[in-house]
Design a protein around this motif. Structure first.
Motif, PDB file in Angstrom:
ATOM      1  N   ALA A 178       0.965  -0.988  -0.127  1.00  0.00           N
ATOM      2  CA  ALA A 178      -0.024   0.023   0.006  1.00  0.00           C
ATOM      3  C   ALA A 178       0.912   1.174  -0.007  1.00  0.00           C
ATOM      4  CB  ALA A 178      -0.985  -0.006   1.081  1.00  0.00           C
ATOM      5  N   VAL A 179       1.988   1.145   0.761  1.00  0.00           N
ATOM      6  CA  VAL A 179       2.854   2.121   0.686  1.00  0.00           C
ATOM      7  C   VAL A 179       3.411   2.353  -0.429  1.00  0.00           C
ATOM      8  CG1 VAL A 179       5.169   3.223   1.584  1.00  0.00           C
ATOM      9  CG2 VAL A 179       3.607   2.178   3.096  1.00  0.00           C
ATOM     10  N   LEU A 180       4.031   1.325  -1.127  1.00  0.00           N
ATOM     11  CA  LEU A 180       4.683   1.384  -2.547  1.00  0.00           C
ATOM     12  C   LEU A 180       3.632   2.031  -3.623  1.00  0.00           C
ATOM     13  CD1 LEU A 180       6.922  -1.512  -2.680  1.00  0.00           C
ATOM     14  CD2 LEU A 180       7.711   0.791  -2.314  1.00  0.00           C
ATOM     15  N   GLU A 181       2.504   1.579  -3.732  1.00  0.00           N
ATOM     16  CA  GLU A 181       1.360   2.017  -4.565  1.00  0.00           C
ATOM     17  C   GLU A 181       1.183   3.452  -4.460  1.00  0.00           C
ATOM     18  OE1 GLU A 181      -1.238   1.792  -7.679  1.00  0.00           O
ATOM     19  OE2 GLU A 181       0.533   0.509  -7.018  1.00  0.00           O
ATOM     20  N   HIS A 182       1.137   3.819  -3.165  1.00  0.00           N
ATOM     21  CA  HIS A 182       0.800   5.362  -2.667  1.00  0.00           C
ATOM     22  C   HIS A 182       1.999   6.141  -3.504  1.00  0.00           C
ATOM     23  CE1 HIS A 182      -0.647   8.970  -0.742  1.00  0.00           C
ATOM     24  NE2 HIS A 182       0.634   8.908  -0.226  1.00  0.00           N
ATOM     25  N   VAL A 183       3.109   5.753  -3.212  1.00  0.00           N
ATOM     26  CA  VAL A 183       4.382   6.508  -3.664  1.00  0.00           C
ATOM     27  C   VAL A 183       4.552   6.701  -5.304  1.00  0.00           C
ATOM     28  CG1 VAL A 183       6.851   6.144  -4.052  1.00  0.00           C
ATOM     29  CG2 VAL A 183       5.879   6.215  -1.647  1.00  0.00           C
ATOM     30  N   ARG A 184       3.998   5.410  -5.923  1.00  0.00           N
ATOM     31  CA  ARG A 184       4.064   5.120  -7.261  1.00  0.00           C
ATOM     32  C   ARG A 184       3.130   6.175  -7.819  1.00  0.00           C
ATOM     33  NH1 ARG A 184       1.259   3.681 -11.286  1.00  0.00           N
ATOM     34  NH2 ARG A 184      -0.502   3.146 -10.024  1.00  0.00           N
ATOM     35  N   THR A 185       1.830   6.417  -7.385  1.00  0.00           N
ATOM     36  CA  THR A 185       0.824   7.093  -7.944  1.00  0.00           C
ATOM     37  C   THR A 185       1.242   8.587  -7.726  1.00  0.00           C
ATOM     38  OG1 THR A 185      -0.947   5.588  -6.970  1.00  0.00           O
ATOM     39  CG2 THR A 185      -1.679   7.885  -7.481  1.00  0.00           C
ATOM     40  N   LEU A 186       1.718   9.049  -6.669  1.00  0.00           N
ATOM     41  CA  LEU A 186       2.421  10.373  -6.735  1.00  0.00           C
ATOM     42  C   LEU A 186       3.525  10.714  -7.445  1.00  0.00           C
ATOM     43  CD1 LEU A 186       2.889  10.777  -2.546  1.00  0.00           C
ATOM     44  CD2 LEU A 186       1.206  11.740  -4.175  1.00  0.00           C
ATOM     45  N   ALA A 187       4.433   9.726  -7.621  1.00  0.00           N
ATOM     46  CA  ALA A 187       5.413  10.046  -8.616  1.00  0.00           C
ATOM     47  C   ALA A 187       4.943   9.983 -10.106  1.00  0.00           C
ATOM     48  CB  ALA A 187       6.409   8.835  -8.564  1.00  0.00           C
ATOM     49  N   ALA A 188       3.992   9.152 -10.463  1.00  0.00           N
ATOM     50  CA  ALA A 188       3.436   8.871 -11.895  1.00  0.00           C
ATOM     51  C   ALA A 188       2.683  10.089 -12.271  1.00  0.00           C
ATOM     52  CB  ALA A 188       2.802   7.547 -12.093  1.00  0.00           C
ATOM     53  N   SER A 189       2.154  10.826 -11.300  1.00  0.00           N
ATOM     54  CA  SER A 189       1.341  11.942 -11.653  1.00  0.00           C
ATOM     55  C   SER A 189       2.327  13.373 -11.393  1.00  0.00           C
ATOM     56  CB  SER A 189      -0.046  12.037 -10.604  1.00  0.00           C
ATOM     57  OG  SER A 189       0.431  12.038  -9.254  1.00  0.00           O
TER      58      SER A 189
ATOM     59  N   ILE B  91       6.857   6.308   3.705  1.00  0.00           N
ATOM     60  CA  ILE B  91       6.355   6.957   2.251  1.00  0.00           C
ATOM     61  C   ILE B  91       7.389   8.100   2.130  1.00  0.00           C
ATOM     62  CG2 ILE B  91       4.715   8.710   1.283  1.00  0.00           C
ATOM     63  CD1 ILE B  91       2.556   7.157   2.765  1.00  0.00           C
ATOM     64  N   GLN B  92       8.056   8.681   3.170  1.00  0.00           N
ATOM     65  CA  GLN B  92       8.968   9.655   2.763  1.00  0.00           C
ATOM     66  C   GLN B  92      10.237   9.023   2.355  1.00  0.00           C
ATOM     67  OE1 GLN B  92       9.905  11.953   6.291  1.00  0.00           O
ATOM     68  NE2 GLN B  92      10.858  13.610   5.051  1.00  0.00           N
ATOM     69  N   VAL B  93      10.366   7.735   2.804  1.00  0.00           N
ATOM     70  CA  VAL B  93      11.679   6.929   2.549  1.00  0.00           C
ATOM     71  C   VAL B  93      11.778   6.804   0.892  1.00  0.00           C
ATOM     72  CG1 VAL B  93      12.767   4.827   2.560  1.00  0.00           C
ATOM     73  CG2 VAL B  93      12.560   6.153   4.615  1.00  0.00           C
ATOM     74  N   PHE B  94      10.608   6.084   0.505  1.00  0.00           N
ATOM     75  CA  PHE B  94      10.544   5.609  -0.871  1.00  0.00           C
ATOM     76  C   PHE B  94       9.974   6.673  -1.770  1.00  0.00           C
ATOM     77  CE2 PHE B  94      10.182   1.677   1.668  1.00  0.00           C
ATOM     78  CZ  PHE B  94      10.766   1.001   0.919  1.00  0.00           C
ATOM     79  N   LEU B  95       9.484   7.658  -1.333  1.00  0.00           N
ATOM     80  CA  LEU B  95       9.313   9.040  -2.198  1.00  0.00           C
ATOM     81  C   LEU B  95      10.528   9.597  -2.648  1.00  0.00           C
ATOM     82  CD1 LEU B  95       7.002  10.058  -3.663  1.00  0.00           C
ATOM     83  CD2 LEU B  95       6.970  11.722  -1.769  1.00  0.00           C
ATOM     84  N   ASN B  96      11.570   9.716  -1.631  1.00  0.00           N
ATOM     85  CA  ASN B  96      12.932  10.087  -1.707  1.00  0.00           C
ATOM     86  C   ASN B  96      13.956   9.151  -2.709  1.00  0.00           C
ATOM     87  OD1 ASN B  96      13.659  12.314  -0.765  1.00  0.00           O
ATOM     88  ND2 ASN B  96      13.638  11.654   1.453  1.00  0.00           N
ATOM     89  N   LEU B  97      13.587   7.879  -2.625  1.00  0.00           N
ATOM     90  CA  LEU B  97      14.446   6.947  -3.482  1.00  0.00           C
ATOM     91  C   LEU B  97      13.737   6.807  -5.144  1.00  0.00           C
ATOM     92  CD1 LEU B  97      14.466   3.986  -0.946  1.00  0.00           C
ATOM     93  CD2 LEU B  97      16.281   5.545  -1.550  1.00  0.00           C
ATOM     94  N   VAL B  98      12.435   6.843  -5.086  1.00  0.00           N
ATOM     95  CA  VAL B  98      12.035   6.910  -6.295  1.00  0.00           C
ATOM     96  C   VAL B  98      12.197   8.455  -7.005  1.00  0.00           C
ATOM     97  CG1 VAL B  98       9.749   7.046  -7.590  1.00  0.00           C
ATOM     98  CG2 VAL B  98      10.193   5.541  -5.865  1.00  0.00           C
ATOM     99  N   LYS B  99      12.297   9.562  -6.401  1.00  0.00           N
ATOM    100  CA  LYS B  99      12.656  10.875  -6.790  1.00  0.00           C
ATOM    101  C   LYS B  99      14.133  10.681  -7.372  1.00  0.00           C
ATOM    102  CE  LYS B  99      11.959  15.588  -5.979  1.00  0.00           C
ATOM    103  NZ  LYS B  99      13.265  16.140  -6.572  1.00  0.00           N
ATOM    104  N   ASN B 100      14.867  10.004  -6.529  1.00  0.00           N
ATOM    105  CA  ASN B 100      16.397   9.930  -6.879  1.00  0.00           C
ATOM    106  C   ASN B 100      16.346   9.203  -8.101  1.00  0.00           C
ATOM    107  OD1 ASN B 100      18.767  10.519  -5.473  1.00  0.00           O
ATOM    108  ND2 ASN B 100      19.434   8.528  -5.973  1.00  0.00           N
ATOM    109  N   ALA B 101      15.698   7.889  -8.162  1.00  0.00           N
ATOM    110  CA  ALA B 101      15.762   7.230  -9.567  1.00  0.00           C
ATOM    111  C   ALA B 101      15.412   7.896 -10.677  1.00  0.00           C
ATOM    112  CB  ALA B 101      15.171   5.887  -9.339  1.00  0.00           C
ATOM    113  N   ALA B 102      14.235   8.730 -10.442  1.00  0.00           N
ATOM    114  CA  ALA B 102      13.763   9.429 -11.663  1.00  0.00           C
ATOM    115  C   ALA B 102      14.393  10.286 -11.995  1.00  0.00           C
ATOM    116  CB  ALA B 102      12.375  10.013 -11.204  1.00  0.00           C
ATOM    117  N   GLU B 103      15.408  11.056 -11.223  1.00  0.00           N
ATOM    118  CA  GLU B 103      16.282  12.140 -11.565  1.00  0.00           C
ATOM    119  C   GLU B 103      17.764  11.481 -12.282  1.00  0.00           C
ATOM    120  OE1 GLU B 103      16.799  14.157  -8.087  1.00  0.00           O
ATOM    121  OE2 GLU B 103      15.251  15.582  -8.179  1.00  0.00           O
ATOM    122  N   ALA B 104      17.726  10.212 -11.966  1.00  0.00           N
ATOM    123  CA  ALA B 104      19.048   9.692 -12.601  1.00  0.00           C
ATOM    124  C   ALA B 104      18.744   9.213 -14.062  1.00  0.00           C
ATOM    125  CB  ALA B 104      19.580   8.432 -11.610  1.00  0.00           C
TER     126      ALA B 104
END
Length: 361
Positions: free
Chosen positions: A199-210, A237-250
Motif C-alpha cells: 500500500a505504501v509503494l502503490e501510494h508512492v508510485r501514484t504520487l510519482a507517476a502523476s 512513504i517519505q523514504v520511498f518517495l525520496n528513493l523514487v525521486k532519486n531514481a527518476a532524476e538519474a
C-alpha cells in the motif's frame, strides 16, 4: 550427518578433485552458482567462474604447497550469477585425499553493508548535533537580518531594492535548509505499527507517476504473501518517495526510463541494533531499481553521508534522511550501482504480532 552439516554452513563450500571437477557442493554453493550439485559435478569448475579468475591459481597453489591460502575481495561474478559478486576465498588441502582441495567463499556484500551502516548512523548523529546548533544559532540572527533588509527596502531606490530583495531571498533559502536539517535532531521514539508495504509503494508510485516521474514506466514485482513490516507509515512513504525521486532524476529524459519496485522475503540477514540484546532479523527486502546512468563508483560508499550529492543544485540531505529513518527502524539501506542498473535496497524487520507470519530460519 556430514551432508547435513555441510548444508548448514551458510557460505558456499565445495571440494575440487585433481581433474578440476567439483566433487561435492553444499546448498549455499548451489545457490551461489545458480546450478544444482549434480550439474556442478558433471563439469569443471572453470566453466562456472570468470575467465582468468585467481581462484583456479589458488587451487593449484594449495596442491603444490599442501597448505591453505586465502585471497580477499575477488570478483567471481558472471552473467549466470548476476554480475559482480565480491568474495573472500579460502582454499585448503584435503589431507585424506591427495590432489583434492576444499574451497569456501565468503561474500563481502553483507559484511560491507554492516560496516557502512555504522558509518551512516554516525553521520546521522553528527547531523543531529549540527541541526540543533543551526536551529538556535542561525535562524534567530537570520530573522534579524531579514527584518533589517525589509526596513531598508522601504527607503531604498530601485537599484538598492534589488540588493535588499537578494538579502531576503538568501535568508529564506538558508532557513529552508535549516528546516530540512531539523528533522535530524528529532530524537523522539518512532511510533510504529504493522504496515502493508505494498500500500505504501502503490501510494508512492501514484504520487510519482502523476508528478516528477510521469515520463517513466513503473514495473512492480511484489511478493503478495509478505507479512506486515513494523514501521511508521508516513516515514516509509517519505523514504520511498525520496528513493523514487532519486531514481527518476538519474534517468535521462530522452531514454526509455524504467523504475522497478520489488518486494521479497530474504531470511538470513541479521543485524545488531542499538537497544537490542540480540541480533534482529531483517527478512523483508524492498528495492527501487532504475535504468539510469548510475552512481560514480567512488561516491557509492559515501552516498548516504550528509551533503554528498551528484546533483548541481542538490543539498545532499535526501539520502541522509533515508539512512536516518531506516536506521531508526532498525533496518539497513544500501545502494548497488552499475550503468543502467542502480538498486537501492531496504531491509527491515517484520511485524511479529498475534497473527501468524512466516518465520525465517
Amino acid at each position: 550427518m556430514t551432508r547435513a552439516i555441510l548444508d548448514a554452513v551458510p557460505h558456499p563450500l565445495f571440494t575440487i578433485a585433481g581433474n578440476g571437477h567439483v566433487v561435492e557442493a553444499n546448498v549455499a554453493a548451489e545457490a551461489f552458482f545458480e546450478v544444482s550439485a549434480p550439474l556442478l559435478r558433471r563439469r569443471p569448475l572453470s566453466e562456472f567462474v570468470p575467465f582468468g579468475t585467481p581462484l583456479l591459481g589458488l587451487i593449484d597453489q594449495v596442491r603444490q604447497r599442501g597448505a591453505p591460502v586465502n585471497e580477499y575481495r575477488v570478483d567471481l561474478g558472471t552473467p549466470r550469477n548476476g554480475g559482480e559478486r565480491i568474495v573472500d576465498i579460502h582454499v585448503a588441502p584435503v589431507n585424506e585425499q591427495p590432489d583434492n582441495v576444499v574451497v569456501m567463499l565468503q561474500e563481502r556484500t553483507i559484511a560491507d553493508k554492516m560496516d557502512r551502516q555504522l558509518t551512516h548512523r554516525g553521520a546521522a548523529r553528527s547531523v543531529s548535533a549540527l541541526a540543533s546548533m543551526l536551529a538556535h544559532e542561525i535562524k534567530n540572527p537570520l530573522s534579524g537580518i531579514r527584518g533589517a533588509a525589509q526596513l531598508l527596502e522601504q527607503s531604498a531606490d530601485d537599484d538598492d531594492r534589488a540588493l535588499t530583495r537578494l538579502i531576503c531571498d538568501e535568508a529564506d533559502r538558508i532557513v529552508k535548509l535549516v528546516d530540512r536539517m531539523e528533522v535530524f535532531s528529532d530524537e523522539r521514539p518512532v511510533e510504529r505499527e504493522p504496515v502493508n508495504i505494498h500500500a505504501v509503494l502503490e501510494h508512492v508510485r501514484t504520487l510519482a507517476a502523476s508528478g516528477f516521474a510521469r515520463h517513466i514506466r513503473f514495473v512492480e514485482e511484489y511478493d503478495p504473501s509478505l507479512p506486515p513490516v513494523l514501521a511508521n507509515r508516513d516515514q516509509l512513504i517519505q523514504v520511498f518517495l525520496n528513493l523514487v525521486k532519486n531514481a527518476a532524476e538519474a534517468i535521462d529524459s530522452d531514454q526509455d526510463g524504467e523504475i522497478l519496485l520489488s518486494t521479497a522475503f530474504r531470511p538470513g540477514v541479521r543485524l545488531m541494533v542499538p537497544g537490542a540484546s540480540t541480533r534482529v532479523s531483517l527478512p523483508l527486502e524492498f528495492c527501487v531499481r532504475d535504468n539510469g546512468k548510475g552512481v560514480p563508483e567512488d561516491l557509492v560508499p559515501h552516498l548516504f553521508d550528509p551533503f554528498v550529492t551528484t546533483k548541481p543544485t542538490g543539498s545532499g540531505l535526501g539520502l541522509a534522511l533515508v539512512a536516518k529513518i531506516i536506521g531508526d527502524h532498525g533496518g539497513i539501506v544500501e545502494c548497488d550501482s552499475q550503468p543502467r542498473r542502480t538498486t537501492f535496497r531496504v531491509l527491515l524487520p517484520m511485524y511479529r504480532g498475534k497473527s501468524p507470519v512466516r518465520e525465517d530460519h
